[in-house]
Write an enzyme that holds these catalytic residues in place. Structure first.
Site, mmCIF file in Angstrom:
data_model
loop_
_atom_site.group_PDB
_atom_site.id
_atom_site.type_symbol
_atom_site.label_atom_id
_atom_site.label_comp_id
_atom_site.label_asym_id
_atom_site.label_seq_id
_atom_site.Cartn_x
_atom_site.Cartn_y
_atom_site.Cartn_z
ATOM 1 N N SER A 171 0.613 -1.509 -0.440
ATOM 2 C CA SER A 171 0.051 0.373 -0.349
ATOM 3 C C SER A 171 1.170 1.411 0.020
ATOM 4 C CB SER A 171 -1.070 0.339 0.733
ATOM 5 O OG SER A 171 -2.063 0.864 1.121
ATOM 6 N N HIS A 210 -7.199 -5.707 -0.285
ATOM 7 C CA HIS A 210 -5.958 -5.300 -0.463
ATOM 8 C C HIS A 210 -4.974 -5.289 0.504
ATOM 9 C CE1 HIS A 210 -4.339 -1.640 -0.051
ATOM 10 N NE2 HIS A 210 -3.641 -0.679 0.723
#
Length: 263
Positions: free
Chosen positions: A85, A237
């Protein structure tokens, strides 16, 4: 079959976590990686167990510079970066600053192409009680709600996982640091900056990522001239938690495709 390498000879992998996270997010990946690599996991300011100075400038560029200084201080040569991320964006900043320092990079659902926070939001961080508001807002959201947003399979969320992601926020000093991060954070690297990166990069994405959609991964793959994109089905994610074994396998293949790694 190659002989087992000594720890000195093994490549070094540097793990860089994402926004509102810590090295805890790599807890399932690290035990796999240490079988074949030297592993350094970094909590960067103001997250995890890092220092939370009120004088630190929380820009991508400055955080990346600090990680570079850490690597150079410990004489780490040609490490392999693994960033999740926001950590992926930091990897790109590190490469941009010192391209010859880094061997390769693995970007896991990397943030990219974000603009700087709006001026009104940056100005609001100067309000006296903004950090308290931030603490209240994050508490109201709740750790479980945030985890539900970043995983594909909600059944994987248990008490240990919730406690691990919540623990860094029990330190009240994180909130002034977050306030300064919102104030200081610049835009992500421009498309032109990304296109100038030559370092070999492996991009791994969850097809059901709701935070950084797979379209960002495809765009990065197009802009990074020496990259490959892998998309994992039924994955959100939080890749290091959701698919540690697959990521470990892909890292091995990427780092040294000619070497047979003993499992």
């Amino acid at each position: 079959m190659h002989p087992t390498l000594s720890k000195v000879e093994q490549p070094t992998i540097v793990l860089i976590h994402g926004f509102l996270s810590s090295t805890f997010s790599f807890r399932r990946l690290i035990p796999l990686l240490v079988q074949n690599y030297n592993v350094i996991a970094i909590d960067f300011p103001p997250f995890g167990k890092s220092n939370k100075s009120r004088r630190f400038v929380y820009t991508y560029q400055n955080i990346a510079s600090n990680i570079i200084e850490l690597l150079e201080h410990h004489h780490i040569k040609k490490p392999i970066l693994v960033g999740h991320s926001m950590g992926g964006q930091l990897c790109l900043h590190i490469i941009k600053q010192r391209p010859k320092l880094i061997s390769k990079a693995i970007l896991l659902c990397s943030s990219a192409y974000l603009e700087r926070p709006k001026q009104s939001i940056r100005f609001s961080t100067y309000l006296p009680f903004f950090s308290l508001y931030l603490k209240h807002w994050l508490s109201k959201q709740g750790v479980k709600s945030n985890l539900l947003n970043v995983v594909y399979d909600p059944s994987m969320i248990d008490d240990e996982m919730m406690l691990g992601y919540e623990e860094p926020f029990t330190n009240k000093r994180i909130f002034p640091g977050l306030t300064r991060l919102i104030r200081h954070r610049e835009s992500d690297l421009s498309p032109k900056d990304v296109q100038e990166i030559d370092t070999e990069c492996l991009l791994i994405w969850g097809k059901q990522d709701r935070v950084v959609p797979v379209s960002i991964g495809k765009r990065l793959n197009k802009d990074l001239k020496n990259s490959k994109l892998i998309i994992l089905e039924h994955t959100g994610h939080l890749l290091p938690e959701e698919r540690p074994e697959e990521i470990y396998t892909y890292i091995n293949q990427f780092v040294n495709p000619s070497r047979v790694v003993e499992e």
